[in-house]
Design a protein around this motif. Structure first.
Motif, PDB file in Angstrom:
ATOM      1  N   ILE A  38       0.943  -1.170  -0.075  1.00 46.46           N
ATOM      2  CA  ILE A  38      -0.076   0.021   0.204  1.00 46.46           C
ATOM      3  C   ILE A  38       1.016   1.243  -0.087  1.00 46.46           C
ATOM      4  O   ILE A  38       2.080   1.183   0.769  1.00 46.46           O
ATOM      5  CB  ILE A  38      -0.861  -0.109   1.258  1.00 46.46           C
ATOM      6  CG1 ILE A  38      -2.285   1.048   0.925  1.00 46.46           C
ATOM      7  CG2 ILE A  38      -0.231   0.115   2.496  1.00 46.46           C
ATOM      8  CD1 ILE A  38      -3.350   1.058   1.921  1.00 46.46           C
ATOM      9  N   TYR A  39       0.544   2.075  -0.766  1.00 46.73           N
ATOM     10  CA  TYR A  39       1.221   3.296  -0.864  1.00 46.73           C
ATOM     11  C   TYR A  39       0.316   4.406  -0.680  1.00 46.73           C
ATOM     12  O   TYR A  39      -0.761   4.866  -0.870  1.00 46.73           O
ATOM     13  CB  TYR A  39       1.925   3.599  -2.344  1.00 46.73           C
ATOM     14  CG  TYR A  39       2.403   2.419  -2.929  1.00 46.73           C
ATOM     15  CD1 TYR A  39       3.746   2.312  -2.976  1.00 46.73           C
ATOM     16  CD2 TYR A  39       1.810   1.228  -3.460  1.00 46.73           C
ATOM     17  CE1 TYR A  39       4.372   0.968  -3.567  1.00 46.73           C
ATOM     18  CE2 TYR A  39       2.420   0.107  -3.788  1.00 46.73           C
ATOM     19  CZ  TYR A  39       3.792   0.175  -3.831  1.00 46.73           C
ATOM     20  OH  TYR A  39       4.337  -0.778  -4.505  1.00 46.73           O
ATOM     21  N   ALA A  40       1.021   5.603  -0.071  1.00 47.30           N
ATOM     22  CA  ALA A  40       0.357   6.925   0.143  1.00 47.30           C
ATOM     23  C   ALA A  40       1.141   8.116   0.162  1.00 47.30           C
ATOM     24  O   ALA A  40       2.560   7.973   0.290  1.00 47.30           O
ATOM     25  CB  ALA A  40       0.009   7.091   1.722  1.00 47.30           C
ATOM     26  N   GLN A  41       0.814   9.090  -0.860  1.00 42.90           N
ATOM     27  CA  GLN A  41       1.464  10.286  -1.034  1.00 42.90           C
ATOM     28  C   GLN A  41       0.530  11.521  -0.913  1.00 42.90           C
ATOM     29  O   GLN A  41      -0.583  11.449  -1.017  1.00 42.90           O
ATOM     30  CB  GLN A  41       2.153  10.216  -2.347  1.00 42.90           C
ATOM     31  CG  GLN A  41       1.349  10.193  -3.558  1.00 42.90           C
ATOM     32  CD  GLN A  41       1.980   9.801  -4.741  1.00 42.90           C
ATOM     33  OE1 GLN A  41       3.077  10.310  -4.984  1.00 42.90           O
ATOM     34  NE2 GLN A  41       1.544   9.371  -5.709  1.00 42.90           N
ATOM     35  N   ILE A  42       1.344  12.519  -0.374  1.00 44.19           N
ATOM     36  CA  ILE A  42       0.744  13.794  -0.179  1.00 44.19           C
ATOM     37  C   ILE A  42       1.012  14.648  -1.334  1.00 44.19           C
ATOM     38  O   ILE A  42       2.316  15.006  -1.709  1.00 44.19           O
ATOM     39  CB  ILE A  42       0.763  14.353   1.186  1.00 44.19           C
ATOM     40  CG1 ILE A  42       0.248  13.739   2.260  1.00 44.19           C
ATOM     41  CG2 ILE A  42       0.100  15.822   1.193  1.00 44.19           C
ATOM     42  CD1 ILE A  42       0.914  14.139   3.498  1.00 44.19           C
ATOM     43  N   ILE A  43       0.030  15.134  -2.194  1.00 40.68           N
ATOM     44  CA  ILE A  43       0.599  15.858  -3.182  1.00 40.68           C
ATOM     45  C   ILE A  43      -0.173  17.063  -3.360  1.00 40.68           C
ATOM     46  O   ILE A  43      -1.220  17.437  -2.932  1.00 40.68           O
ATOM     47  CB  ILE A  43      -0.387  14.884  -4.640  1.00 40.68           C
ATOM     48  CG1 ILE A  43       0.111  13.776  -4.734  1.00 40.68           C
ATOM     49  CG2 ILE A  43      -0.213  15.822  -5.807  1.00 40.68           C
ATOM     50  CD1 ILE A  43      -0.674  12.642  -5.497  1.00 40.68           C
ATOM     51  N   ASP A  44       0.413  18.251  -3.876  1.00 33.24           N
ATOM     52  CA  ASP A  44      -0.065  19.619  -3.893  1.00 33.24           C
ATOM     53  C   ASP A  44      -0.451  19.926  -5.426  1.00 33.24           C
ATOM     54  O   ASP A  44       0.286  19.741  -6.377  1.00 33.24           O
ATOM     55  CB  ASP A  44       1.055  20.498  -3.600  1.00 33.24           C
ATOM     56  CG  ASP A  44       0.556  22.007  -3.741  1.00 33.24           C
ATOM     57  OD1 ASP A  44      -0.648  22.242  -3.772  1.00 33.24           O
ATOM     58  OD2 ASP A  44       1.393  22.960  -3.648  1.00 33.24           O
ATOM     59  N   MET A  57       6.961  -0.517   0.812  1.00 29.83           N
ATOM     60  CA  MET A  57       8.275  -0.686   0.466  1.00 29.83           C
ATOM     61  C   MET A  57       9.467   0.058   0.965  1.00 29.83           C
ATOM     62  O   MET A  57      10.618  -0.169   0.463  1.00 29.83           O
ATOM     63  CB  MET A  57       7.991  -0.364  -1.195  1.00 29.83           C
ATOM     64  CG  MET A  57       7.108  -0.914  -2.082  1.00 29.83           C
ATOM     65  SD  MET A  57       7.588  -2.927  -2.273  1.00 29.83           S
ATOM     66  CE  MET A  57       8.983  -2.610  -3.621  1.00 29.83           C
ATOM     67  N   ASP A  58       9.162   0.865   1.859  1.00 29.54           N
ATOM     68  CA  ASP A  58      10.344   1.497   2.340  1.00 29.54           C
ATOM     69  C   ASP A  58      11.270   0.619   3.183  1.00 29.54           C
ATOM     70  O   ASP A  58      10.880  -0.424   3.638  1.00 29.54           O
ATOM     71  CB  ASP A  58       9.770   2.670   3.349  1.00 29.54           C
ATOM     72  CG  ASP A  58       9.010   3.838   2.751  1.00 29.54           C
ATOM     73  OD1 ASP A  58       9.338   3.851   1.678  1.00 29.54           O
ATOM     74  OD2 ASP A  58       8.374   4.554   3.669  1.00 29.54           O
ATOM     75  N   LYS A  59      12.510   0.923   3.318  1.00 29.47           N
ATOM     76  CA  LYS A  59      13.521   0.121   3.758  1.00 29.47           C
ATOM     77  C   LYS A  59      13.134  -0.194   5.281  1.00 29.47           C
ATOM     78  O   LYS A  59      13.374  -1.083   5.789  1.00 29.47           O
ATOM     79  CB  LYS A  59      15.006   0.397   3.542  1.00 29.47           C
ATOM     80  CG  LYS A  59      15.421   0.230   2.256  1.00 29.47           C
ATOM     81  CD  LYS A  59      16.674   0.698   2.155  1.00 29.47           C
ATOM     82  CE  LYS A  59      17.359   0.633   0.459  1.00 29.47           C
ATOM     83  NZ  LYS A  59      18.450   0.985   0.187  1.00 29.47           N
ATOM     84  N   SER A  60      12.784   0.935   5.944  1.00 31.54           N
ATOM     85  CA  SER A  60      12.542   0.745   7.664  1.00 31.54           C
ATOM     86  C   SER A  60      11.447  -0.190   7.681  1.00 31.54           C
ATOM     87  O   SER A  60      11.232  -0.526   8.858  1.00 31.54           O
ATOM     88  CB  SER A  60      12.499   2.137   7.854  1.00 31.54           C
ATOM     89  OG  SER A  60      11.244   2.823   7.341  1.00 31.54           O
ATOM     90  N   PHE A  61      10.663  -0.505   6.765  1.00 29.24           N
ATOM     91  CA  PHE A  61       9.383  -1.125   6.795  1.00 29.24           C
ATOM     92  C   PHE A  61       9.529  -2.507   6.674  1.00 29.24           C
ATOM     93  O   PHE A  61       8.702  -3.303   7.388  1.00 29.24           O
ATOM     94  CB  PHE A  61       8.251  -0.284   6.118  1.00 29.24           C
ATOM     95  CG  PHE A  61       6.910  -0.771   6.356  1.00 29.24           C
ATOM     96  CD1 PHE A  61       6.406  -2.237   5.717  1.00 29.24           C
ATOM     97  CD2 PHE A  61       6.098  -0.246   7.136  1.00 29.24           C
ATOM     98  CE1 PHE A  61       5.119  -2.384   6.067  1.00 29.24           C
ATOM     99  CE2 PHE A  61       4.954  -0.525   7.650  1.00 29.24           C
ATOM    100  CZ  PHE A  61       4.472  -1.741   6.974  1.00 29.24           C
ATOM    101  N   MET A  78       3.413   6.563   9.286  1.00 29.99           N
ATOM    102  CA  MET A  78       4.678   7.309   8.717  1.00 29.99           C
ATOM    103  C   MET A  78       4.311   8.383   7.797  1.00 29.99           C
ATOM    104  O   MET A  78       5.099   9.616   7.968  1.00 29.99           O
ATOM    105  CB  MET A  78       5.382   5.972   7.672  1.00 29.99           C
ATOM    106  CG  MET A  78       5.817   5.044   8.564  1.00 29.99           C
ATOM    107  SD  MET A  78       6.448   3.846   7.476  1.00 29.99           S
ATOM    108  CE  MET A  78       7.220   4.356   6.182  1.00 29.99           C
ATOM    109  N   ILE A  79       3.363   8.450   7.152  1.00 22.18           N
ATOM    110  CA  ILE A  79       3.035   9.600   6.238  1.00 22.18           C
ATOM    111  C   ILE A  79       2.334  10.897   6.866  1.00 22.18           C
ATOM    112  O   ILE A  79       3.001  11.967   6.679  1.00 22.18           O
ATOM    113  CB  ILE A  79       1.991   9.203   5.271  1.00 22.18           C
ATOM    114  CG1 ILE A  79       1.588  10.487   4.175  1.00 22.18           C
ATOM    115  CG2 ILE A  79       0.606   9.156   5.831  1.00 22.18           C
ATOM    116  CD1 ILE A  79       2.890  10.361   3.150  1.00 22.18           C
ATOM    117  N   ALA A  80       2.001  10.544   8.305  1.00 21.75           N
ATOM    118  CA  ALA A  80       1.658  11.573   9.111  1.00 21.75           C
ATOM    119  C   ALA A  80       3.044  12.380   9.734  1.00 21.75           C
ATOM    120  O   ALA A  80       3.028  13.500   9.768  1.00 21.75           O
ATOM    121  CB  ALA A  80       0.707  11.106  10.160  1.00 21.75           C
ATOM    122  N   ALA A  81       3.976  11.328  10.189  1.00 20.40           N
ATOM    123  CA  ALA A  81       5.199  11.962  10.666  1.00 20.40           C
ATOM    124  C   ALA A  81       5.938  12.594   9.432  1.00 20.40           C
ATOM    125  O   ALA A  81       6.457  13.665   9.845  1.00 20.40           O
ATOM    126  CB  ALA A  81       5.944  10.843  11.027  1.00 20.40           C
TER     127      ALA A  81
END
Length: 118
Positions: A38-44, A57-61, A78-81
């Motif tokens: 699952i992927y999340a991104q914040i887009i302007d 997919m992040d290495k820390s995950f 993670m996305i909130a942080a």
């Protein structure tokens, strides 16, 4: 062969169209769900740039193997942080063409518990 069905694409367009009406300059938290990740991104949307992103997919995950809903909750945190580091407090949640259920809901709850408001 198309990646998504026509009905899915129409539903996603309909959701994004309704989000544009109420956005008021807020960035959009977009969710993509695959079979395994699952992927999340914040887009302007005003300048068309991704401000921050997180995924399973992040290495820390990758070290922890947990259920999909637990993983989605962690991605939401993670996305909130990352958004807090970028100075983003309010977003519009874009579920795309997915139902607000299961992993998508878990990601949204994780982002809310991490400090994002939508």
């Amino acid at each position: 062969m198309a990646r998504f069905s026509k009905n899915f694409q129409r539903r996603a367009e309909r959701v994004r169209f309704s989000l544009r009406k109420v956005a008021n300059g807020k960035p959009r938290l977009s969710v993509f769900r695959s079979e395994r990740h699952i992927y999340a991104q914040i887009i302007d949307d005003s300048c068309g740039k991704t401000l921050c992103a997180a995924s399973t997919m992040d290495k820390s995950f990758r070290s922890d193997k947990k259920s999909n809903c637990d993983a989605a909750t962690r991605v939401g945190n993670m996305i909130a942080a990352k958004a807090a580091e970028a100075g983003i407090k309010e977003v519009i949640f874009d579920r795309g063409g997915y139902n607000y259920h299961g992993r998508v809901k878990a990601l949204a709850d994780g982002a809310r518990s991490g400090g994002l408001s939508f």
